[in-house]
Design a protein around this motif. Structure first.
Motif, PDB file in Angstrom:
ATOM      1  N   HIS B  33       0.851  -1.206   0.000  1.00  0.00           N
ATOM      2  CA  HIS B  33       0.000   0.000   0.000  1.00  0.00           C
ATOM      3  C   HIS B  33       0.879   1.247   0.000  1.00  0.00           C
ATOM      4  O   HIS B  33       0.492   2.298  -0.485  1.00  0.00           O
ATOM      5  N   ASP B  55      -3.820  -1.819  -3.134  1.00  0.00           N
ATOM      6  CA  ASP B  55      -4.675  -1.827  -1.953  1.00  0.00           C
ATOM      7  C   ASP B  55      -5.099  -3.278  -1.730  1.00  0.00           C
ATOM      8  O   ASP B  55      -5.969  -3.803  -2.429  1.00  0.00           O
ATOM      9  N   ALA B  56      -4.469  -3.913  -0.733  1.00  0.00           N
ATOM     10  CA  ALA B  56      -4.690  -5.345  -0.513  1.00  0.00           C
ATOM     11  C   ALA B  56      -6.109  -5.651  -0.060  1.00  0.00           C
ATOM     12  O   ALA B  56      -6.540  -6.803  -0.071  1.00  0.00           O
ATOM     13  N   ALA B  57      -6.850  -4.644   0.342  1.00  0.00           N
ATOM     14  CA  ALA B  57      -8.242  -4.858   0.742  1.00  0.00           C
ATOM     15  C   ALA B  57      -9.166  -4.964  -0.468  1.00  0.00           C
ATOM     16  O   ALA B  57     -10.342  -5.285  -0.329  1.00  0.00           O
ATOM     17  N   SER B  58      -8.640  -4.709  -1.673  1.00  0.00           N
ATOM     18  CA  SER B  58      -9.458  -4.705  -2.872  1.00  0.00           C
ATOM     19  C   SER B  58      -9.098  -5.878  -3.779  1.00  0.00           C
ATOM     20  O   SER B  58      -8.027  -5.904  -4.390  1.00  0.00           O
ATOM     21  N   ASN B  76       0.884 -14.007  -0.798  1.00  0.00           N
ATOM     22  CA  ASN B  76       0.303 -13.048   0.149  1.00  0.00           C
ATOM     23  C   ASN B  76       1.194 -12.953   1.382  1.00  0.00           C
ATOM     24  O   ASN B  76       1.340 -13.928   2.114  1.00  0.00           O
ATOM     25  N   ARG B  81      -6.000 -10.049   7.843  1.00  0.00           N
ATOM     26  CA  ARG B  81      -7.224  -9.331   7.478  1.00  0.00           C
ATOM     27  C   ARG B  81      -7.448  -9.317   5.977  1.00  0.00           C
ATOM     28  O   ARG B  81      -8.573  -9.174   5.500  1.00  0.00           O
ATOM     29  N   PHE B  82      -6.351  -9.427   5.217  1.00  0.00           N
ATOM     30  CA  PHE B  82      -6.436  -9.231   3.772  1.00  0.00           C
ATOM     31  C   PHE B  82      -6.415 -10.548   2.993  1.00  0.00           C
ATOM     32  O   PHE B  82      -6.270 -10.537   1.779  1.00  0.00           O
ATOM     33  N   PRO B  85      -9.606 -10.857   0.180  1.00  0.00           N
ATOM     34  CA  PRO B  85      -9.500 -10.099  -1.083  1.00  0.00           C
ATOM     35  C   PRO B  85      -8.332 -10.552  -1.958  1.00  0.00           C
ATOM     36  O   PRO B  85      -8.465 -10.581  -3.199  1.00  0.00           O
TER      37      PRO B  85
END
Lengths: 393, 393
Positions: B33, B55-58, B76, B81-82, B85
């Motif tokens: 990020h 953006d690892a949340a996307s 990964n 948390r990520f 995605p």
């Protein structure tokens, strides 16, 4: 008397409830950064109370609010970060000033608690204005006790040791401090200050000189440790003693929590950057814990503040006394709807304001409570239905 | 092979340094990020490495980056948390996927570690794609050890217990975890999971069943407690044992810190409101501590990951072994410039990628490391200059 109370947190709200039963003042403006909190504090207490919004970090904002409401006395009930802007804001408005904690120390530069305020003592004196500092329970009543001991109980004092302990518990929480965690971290993790006649003020390590002190009215023995506190800075200015200390009955668990917060840097006030925003870790700790002002209904037990004095009595023989004030949470909740710790803090500045209103207390400059005659204060505290006690030891 | 490495923190940066010495892949895109962090991770490692922002949340962002660089394998290396995605983003791009921690558990709803990923196993199988989950050191090498024990060392297994301990110290800090505090809080404060043949998976209290485990190569005895960890979810799916546990050698001080954080609500992920901004208390804890990836030069000591197995040997007689991997921080700093804990985590997915590149490992669906033959992995780990060991007990 027209009062501006800055801060509608636990202590401020309790001060409103206590003052509401007294007739000595004309109006009390209750100001908070959160106007809804100020509204909640004044609700139901009659039309002498007015809610307002204020940024306590801005001396100009405090001055403007004083002028708007023709304030004669400013009572500071927010955390000690805001002492200087409120103190300066009151002065600029020509108002007298009271607080319950003094300007902060800075260990790196040797600045002690209250130094920033005492540096302006001549300015206040010359202007004929009074800043009565440290007039909560500790500092405050504890300082009044020290002066009372010197005036009435002792011919010579070896040591004055303020000692604070409680047996309060909070149902339903693993950990729920009954007083501002921000202030508790500040006073407990700063190097504790001690005063000795031969050395002046000096600091020790946090949590130093542990001792078991026996508190009255069923509280019993509590382990107390040295903590940085205003009394040690105030008492030696007006009361003659060989040594002055402050010890707080934190208990093992609280000490462990504070040490851990320090170890992890979570006591820090300076902001850290977290996913694009800046926050003070200590503010996050406070925000993560329940608001102490909301815990009264779940609290049980008593809190004790007091001043232990050892020396020679008027007859020249060794004497040791503990002057103290105990509040039972069950009583303060039933009588006032406020928990014991904040109620005990809040009653003292209201008593002081009443003494200033009646003229029983008067003065100019930057003064501690021990600069003024103790008996009117101790008598009026009894008149508020919350008697103090004396134990010969 | 064209790799997308998501996360240029401690583990991601060490994976770059390890992969840079191997020839099995064509390119490795390192995305974070923070693009500057990605740049720092690839600097000096040659033109097979490309820094990128993501953006690892996307999941869409991960898919787009995969397509842009024609990625065949996504590794990964960000906090769990990520997982979802990145896992879903890789699938949508037709890439295979590897991680070192699985999707999170939710105690309230009974969702276990990895459940969200295993729920999609058929989808991955049908598409002919591989998600190789938990291929760090623990989970990862610990699972390979479990499969190796079952294949080569035992005829019947009573218990498989992953045991992790270290004697690392960090000069100049009161408290400085050598691994992500976010992840440590997550795995240590969630209810630990245990598997038994007769009961299936069940949870216990945090820090339950303390035992002193003796670690090899001079680390010695360390108190270990149950912790929620992927191995307990993975091993029973492919390896036959009566009981599977994971215990982490946290030590008294770390346990006390974690309990205090929990007591104060500072382990919470959900944001609290602090002076007008919203922050997650756990993120503030992480931001207040030194970045573990930067501590290598101040660290001393060794870290040990391993799998203890008790049962009957091939001859039917009782046997107890500890299969382990030790990294000395002095060695990993000198050889790679990365501290022992992140290096030990990072080497395993690089070994796994090389086995997939050569075809020594192959498969489809959502698999744990114990689903694949252990010997090629253990041999190649030795080939990376970081041998594993076996102790008969």
């Amino acid at each position: 008397m027209r009062v501006l109370l800055v801060g509608a947190g636990g202590v401020g709200s309790a001060a409103v409830a206590i003052a509401a039963r007294r007739t000595f003042f004309e109006t009390m403006v209750v100001a908070d950064h959160d106007p809804a909190r100020a509204q909640r504090a004044v609700a139901g207490h009659g039309d002498r109370f007015v809610a307002a919004q204020v940024d306590a970090a801005s001396a100009n904002a405090v001055t403007a609010l004083c002028r708007e409401h023709r304030i004669t006395h400013v009572l500071n009930a927010v955390d000690p970060r805001f002492v200087m802007p409120i103190f300066n804001g009151a002065f600029a408005a020509g108002a007298d000033y009271l607080d319950m904690a003094m300007s902060l120390s800075h260990a790196e530069t040797g600045v002690k608690l209250g130094d920033e305020q005492f540096a302006l003592a001549d300015t206040w004196s010359t202007a004929g204005r009074l800043a009565l500092c440290g007039i909560g329970v500790e500092p405050g009543l504890s300082d009044v006790f020290a002066r009372y001991a010197a005036d009435e109980l002792f011919s010579e004092i070896d040591e004055i040791g303020v000692r604070d302990g409680a047996n309060l518990t909070v149902d339903g929480y693993d950990f729920a401090p009954s007083f501002s965690i921000w202030t508790t971290i500040e006073e407990c993790l700063n190097p504790p200050v001690v005063w000795e006649r031969d050395r002046g003020w000096f600091t020790t390590e946090p949590f130093s000189e542990p001792e078991v002190f026996h508190f009255p009215e069923g509280i019993g023995p509590v382990e107390c440790v040295n903590v940085e506190h205003e009394e040690v800075l105030l008492i030696p200015r007006w009361v003659n003693a060989r040594r002055v200390t402050f010890k707080y009955g934190l208990g093992d668990e609280f000490i462990e929590v504070l040490k851990t917060l320090h170890k992890l840097g979570l006591d820090a006030v300076s902001p850290v950057r977290v996913r694009g925003v800046e926050v003070s870790p200590r503010d996050v700790v406070a925000a993560s814990l329940p608001d102490p002002a909301t815990l009264g209904a779940r609290m049980r037990g008593k809190t004790c503040a007091g001043t232990w004095v050892r020396g020679l009595g008027p007859d020249g023989r060794p004497r040791e006394v503990y002057l103290y004030h105990v509040v039972d949470n069950e009583w303060s909740m039933r009588e006032y709807g406020h928990q014991a710790v904040v109620w005990q803090t809040a009653v003292n500045p209201v008593v002081a304001l009443e003494l200033l209103a009646t003229g029983a207390w008067a003065g100019v400059g930057v003064l501690g409570p021990e600069a003024l005659p103790p008996m009117p204060f101790l008598d009026l505290l009894n008149g508020y239905g919350s008697p103090w006690g004396l134990q010969e030891r």
